[in-house]
Design an enzyme around this catalytic site. Structure first.
Site, PDB file in Angstrom:
ATOM      1  N   ASP A  82       0.814  -1.215   0.000  1.00  0.00           N
ATOM      2  CA  ASP A  82       0.000   0.000   0.000  1.00  0.00           C
ATOM      3  C   ASP A  82       0.846   1.264   0.000  1.00  0.00           C
ATOM      4  O   ASP A  82       0.343   2.356  -0.269  1.00  0.00           O
ATOM      5  CB  ASP A  82      -0.862   0.041   1.269  1.00  0.00           C
ATOM      6  CG  ASP A  82      -2.190  -0.662   1.102  1.00  0.00           C
ATOM      7  OD1 ASP A  82      -2.665  -0.756  -0.037  1.00  0.00           O
ATOM      8  OD2 ASP A  82      -2.742  -1.113   2.117  1.00  0.00           O
TER       9      ASP A  82
HETATM   10  C1  GLC Z   1      -1.608  -3.677   5.323  1.00  0.00           C
HETATM   11  C2  GLC Z   1      -2.817  -3.786   4.439  1.00  0.00           C
HETATM   12  C3  GLC Z   1      -2.586  -4.722   3.288  1.00  0.00           C
HETATM   13  C4  GLC Z   1      -1.329  -4.371   2.585  1.00  0.00           C
HETATM   14  C5  GLC Z   1      -0.161  -4.321   3.540  1.00  0.00           C
HETATM   15  C6  GLC Z   1       1.097  -3.847   2.885  1.00  0.00           C
HETATM   16  O1  GLC Z   1      -1.427  -4.849   6.040  1.00  0.00           O
HETATM   17  O2  GLC Z   1      -3.928  -4.226   5.164  1.00  0.00           O
HETATM   18  O3  GLC Z   1      -3.669  -4.672   2.402  1.00  0.00           O
HETATM   19  O4  GLC Z   1      -1.120  -5.322   1.597  1.00  0.00           O
HETATM   20  O5  GLC Z   1      -0.447  -3.417   4.578  1.00  0.00           O
HETATM   21  O6  GLC Z   1       1.057  -2.509   2.589  1.00  0.00           O
HETATM   22  C1  GLC Z   2      -0.695   2.694   5.805  1.00  0.00           C
HETATM   23  C2  GLC Z   2       0.016   1.476   6.325  1.00  0.00           C
HETATM   24  C3  GLC Z   2      -0.304   0.252   5.539  1.00  0.00           C
HETATM   25  C4  GLC Z   2      -1.780   0.133   5.360  1.00  0.00           C
HETATM   26  C5  GLC Z   2      -2.379   1.408   4.775  1.00  0.00           C
HETATM   27  C6  GLC Z   2      -3.882   1.291   4.676  1.00  0.00           C
HETATM   28  O1  GLC Z   2      -0.178   3.055   4.603  1.00  0.00           O
HETATM   29  O2  GLC Z   2       1.412   1.638   6.356  1.00  0.00           O
HETATM   30  O3  GLC Z   2       0.216  -0.888   6.199  1.00  0.00           O
HETATM   31  O4  GLC Z   2      -2.046  -0.936   4.504  1.00  0.00           O
HETATM   32  O5  GLC Z   2      -2.062   2.479   5.596  1.00  0.00           O
HETATM   33  O6  GLC Z   2      -4.471   2.403   4.159  1.00  0.00           O
END
Ligand code: GLC
Ligand code: GLC
Length: 817
Positions: free
Chosen positions: A489
């Protein structure tokens, strides 16, 4: 250092000090009514949706961190100066002579002794009811009689937890309650559009009550010293606006050695719209529909049978698959705690934990699809409904809303779509469902797009659009375009945000036509391999061939543009420059493409996969797990986005992001390295890490999303426990790839890849209606290689067991050279 111990027989973790490094929590509830409870009775409850139907208030990021909960106070009415304490330690934090919190499956019991009074409270939510039970048992251990006052309290949330925490100009004026026949009803907004209310009731008659918070606490006092408790008398206050609470006072005399039980109920109830009021036309809640429920659960017999039913429910879930290996950490996680965590992730996606506020994210499309991968054998019918709900938020383009609200099941417009990996996870979830159940008919289910009636197409068409979505979005190197982000993300290659506060996930300043993802390429191949089989069965060889061609095309591109020499690259940024390459100064190697490309089968034959995994071992692996990338970004990169906002070693900037570690375990297992795969498994296994709880700090019974990486000052410290894809992927890695009990379209594949020193292991598993008792023998101490399989004493060809029906089967597997 440990703060408790595993009681495996009881399926419990027993915490022996209230003063844990962080609140250590458990989840209550299995259906519609849920609660979170910490080891000091902190937490909150909600109906279906942690944001929109919050029953009790919780203040985040408080000091102490965990404040607000299901608090009971005991008061010694014989003492000459007021003496009162919290049997759950919080909020008074009176030193307790004895303390124990037992987190079990679907219940938590907090037990303590103070001043010769032993108190034990079991909290649970019965099946089939929208309420929680607090079962308090008191024992007088003094040599003489004691007069006690018991105060049980909740602070009501005005339903929408976000609004409740922000909109005070309105909310301080809308709170309403009723107190009738000893039951406290919270009915804020019931006069207008809400048909629901909360209730708080007790099996004993309340001597007094309070529903106005300030009346109970007294001016300038907190929950640690309520004046009502101090005085030993409540004022029967009725809340008008401000902060409605439920506080009930019970007086009890206990002879020496005497034992008494009291039941408290906190619940949620909905009335039919046209029967809201009684008498009709009044503003009084119609209680005829709820009173029978309250009366029923105030009976000790009903409470104990509800508890037994709940235990039977959990035991039924655990029974679906039980393993017996030489390693206690494997058994304990696979057989008990990983299941508990899978259920939590299924129920809450990433919405409600002590790190997820319940007011932010709803159900994630990517997350919830992944959560099904190791869940489907537990509750196949639920998995099926979830798949259909998720698919209904897909858009006609094949893309998907990134999240939806559980209450409405509608796509969340604020977050929108454009995360280009999202649709591919749907393919994996559906494949996992068919592989587990053999129920191909799910493909024929009519499912709308964007929940719009009239747009229904078969689920199979949805999958086709998912695949096509990638193929319609190919970048300059021939790799899939990344969109807002892929699995990571925080790798926001089109964001280019320079304004503080902008969301990295929803801001896009670039047209998205350049930045590409090697990760999506790998994921595409993985998903499309399942599509080949699904399409072959469903629309014939010609369609399957189309997917095969797409796979070869993308695979060719990965080798041309995605291979860096000794590992897979991560992406290309908006300037067309590689991310995750030895040519970069920071972020040279990323874990995700190594895992996903090898899982998709790339490089296994020609040694490149081995090379990539060796690079992982050399550059990313630490004793605390495998880091996301190295070196971490030491400054903010406009072209990379949120990943470079975290200090190095935290979160997506090079922590041990546990979610991805199982991909490497699976890859190692695919290459036959059982010892390596299991070693990686143990590095992040919470039970294995229990002995370093002072470093790990999160619960030792569930996986955390991240463990701080080598570059972080707090190397080894976990955060974001419970709601993480780590849970499902570890379960898949250990059960399907290391133990090798793997559902495929045509049957159950038995292909273990274990540490060679193991003599073997056994598994009991339900599969397509059958019960399998699988015994694996490893007399020659190999990692992998099935030489013989017998089903009910008869040798079979190969290692794919094809069974259905309802019988029991004995399966014996011999590994060897
Ligand atoms: C969080 C989110 C997931 C994403 C991960 C890596 O765990 O829930 O959807 O893949 O972060 O950014
Ligand atoms: C932030 C976190 C990530 C998560 C995302 C969700 O970027 O670092 O882990 O998946 O928020 O919006």
């Amino acid at each position: 250092m440990r703060y408790g111990y595993f009681a495996d027989e009881q399926c419990e973790y027993v915490i022996t000090t209230p003063n844990t490094p962080l609140p250590w929590i458990n989840y209550l509830g299995c259906e519609d009514y849920f609660g979170i409870i910490s080891n000091t009775a902190g937490g909150y409850s909600f109906y279906k949706d942690a944001r929109l139907r919050r029953l009790t208030r919780y203040r985040y990021n408080n000091a102490p961190l965990d404040s607000g909960g299901r608090y009971i106070y005991l008061r010694d009415d014989d003492a000459s100066t007021p003496q009162f304490w919290s049997p759950s330690w919080q909020p008074t934090r009176t030193p307790l002579e004895e303390y124990q919190c037992r987190h079990g499956l679907g219940y938590t019991t907090i037990q303590s002794t103070h001043a010769g009074v032993k108190a034990s409270t079991r909290y649970f939510i019965p099946l089939g009811a929208n309420l929680e039970i607090w079962q308090l048992s008191l024992t007088n251990q003094r040599p003489e009689a004691v007069n006690l006052s018991i105060f049980a309290t909740v602070e009501f949330c005005l339903w929408d937890a976000m609004d409740d925490a922000t909109n005070f100009q309105r909310n301080y004026s809308v709170g309403e309650v009723e107190v009738v026949d000893g039951v406290i009803y919270h009915k804020t907004e019931y006069r207008e559009r809400r048909d629901h209310f909360a209730f708080f009731a007790c099996s004993e008659k309340f001597t007094g009550f309070d529903t106005d918070r300030e009346a109970f606490l007294g001016p300038y006092r907190g929950w640690d010293s309520p004046s009502g408790v101090e005085k030993g008398a409540l004022s029967n206050s009725i809340a008008h606006g401000w902060q409605p609470i439920g506080a009930g006072h019970v007086r009890l005399s206990l002879q020496a050695g005497e034992h008494r039980s009291i039941i408290f109920l906190l619940g949620y109830h909905e009335n039919p719209v046209n029967e809201k009021f009684d008498p009709p036309g009044s503003q009084t809640i119609n209680k005829r529909t709820v009173l029978p429920i309250i009366q029923r659960f105030l009976q000790p017999a009903a409470v104990s049978s509800a508890y037994d039913d709940l235990q039977a429910h959990w035991n039924g879930l655990l029974k679906k698959q039980q393993v017996h290996t030489p390693d206690i950490h494997t058994d304990r996680m696979v057989n008990i705690w990983n299941i508990s965590q899978l259920m939590a992730a299924f129920n809450f996606s990433r919405s409600a934990s002590y790190f997820e506020s319940g007011i932010g994210r709803g159900m994630g499309f990517r997350d919830s699809n992944q959560d099904l991968l190791g869940f489907v054998h537990l509750m196949p019918q639920h998995a099926r409904s979830r798949i259909l709900d998720l698919a209904a938020t897909q858009l006609p383009s094949g893309g998907a809303y990134h999240q939806y609200q559980p209450l409405t099941k509608r796509g969340n417009n604020e977050v929108g779509s454009g995360f280009n990996d999202d649709p591919l996870w749907l393919v994996l979830a559906v494949a996992a469902y068919i592989q587990e159940t053999g129920k191909w008919d799910i493909l024929d289910e009519p499912v709308p797009y964007d929940n719009a009636p009239g747009t229904e197409e078969s689920l199979y068409n949805h999958l086709q659009r998912s695949i096509q979505y990638t193929l319609d979005r190919i970048g300059p190197h021939g790799l899939p375009l990344i969109g807002r982000a892929d699995w990571n993300d925080c790798l926001n290659l089109n964001c280019f945000s320079s304004s503080p506060g902008q969301s990295f996930q929803t801001t896009t300043n670039k047209d998205g036509k350049v930045a590409e993802s090697v990760f999506i390429a790998g994921l595409f191949i993985l998903a499309a391999r399942s599509m080949v089989q699904i399409a072959g069965r469903r629309s014939g060889e010609q369609q399957a061939q189309i997917y095969r061609q797409a796979i070869s095309q993308i695979e060719k591109t990965v080798w041309e543009a995605g291979w860096d020499g000794t590992w897979f690259r991560r992406a290309y940024d908006d300037f067309g420059e590689p991310v995750g390459s030895h040519t970069c100064t920071e972020g040279q190697i990323f874990i995700e493409p190594q895992g996903i490309c090898i899982m998709a089968g790339l490089g296994i034959e020609d040694g490149k996969a081995r090379q990539a995994l060796d690079s992982v071992a050399e550059r990313l692996a630490t004793p605390h797990g495998i880091m996301l990338h190295q070196p971490g970004y030491s400054r903010y990169y406009l072209n990379l986005g949120e990943i470079s906002t975290y200090p190095p070693g935290y979160k997506e900037n090079g922590s041990v992001f546990c979610h991805t570690n199982p991909w490497i375990m699976i890859s190692e297992a695919m290459l036959g390295n059982g010892a390596g795969a299991h070693d990686y498994y143990l590095r992040i296994n919470p039970s294995r890490r229990e002995e370093i709880s002072e470093v790990h700090r999160c619960e030792p019974y569930v996986y955390a999303q991240m463990i701080a990486g080598r570059e972080a000052p707090m190397f080894g410290e976990a955060k974001n426990s419970w709601l993480t894809g780590t849970s499902v992927w570890n379960y898949v890695a250990i059960t399907q790839w290391i133990l090798g009990i793997r559902p495929e379209f045509e049957g159950l594949r038995l292909d273990p890849c274990i540490p060679p020193e193991w003599d073997g292991f056994s598994v009991e598993r339900s599969f397509r209606g059958c019960r399998l008792h699988i015994k694996v023998h490893n007399p020659q101490h190999v990692s992998r290689g099935v030489v013989e399989v017998k089903v009910d004493g008869a040798k079979i060809e190969g290692n794919l067991v094809k069974v259905d029906g309802s019988e029991e089967h004995q399966v014996e597997v011999w590994l060897g050279k």
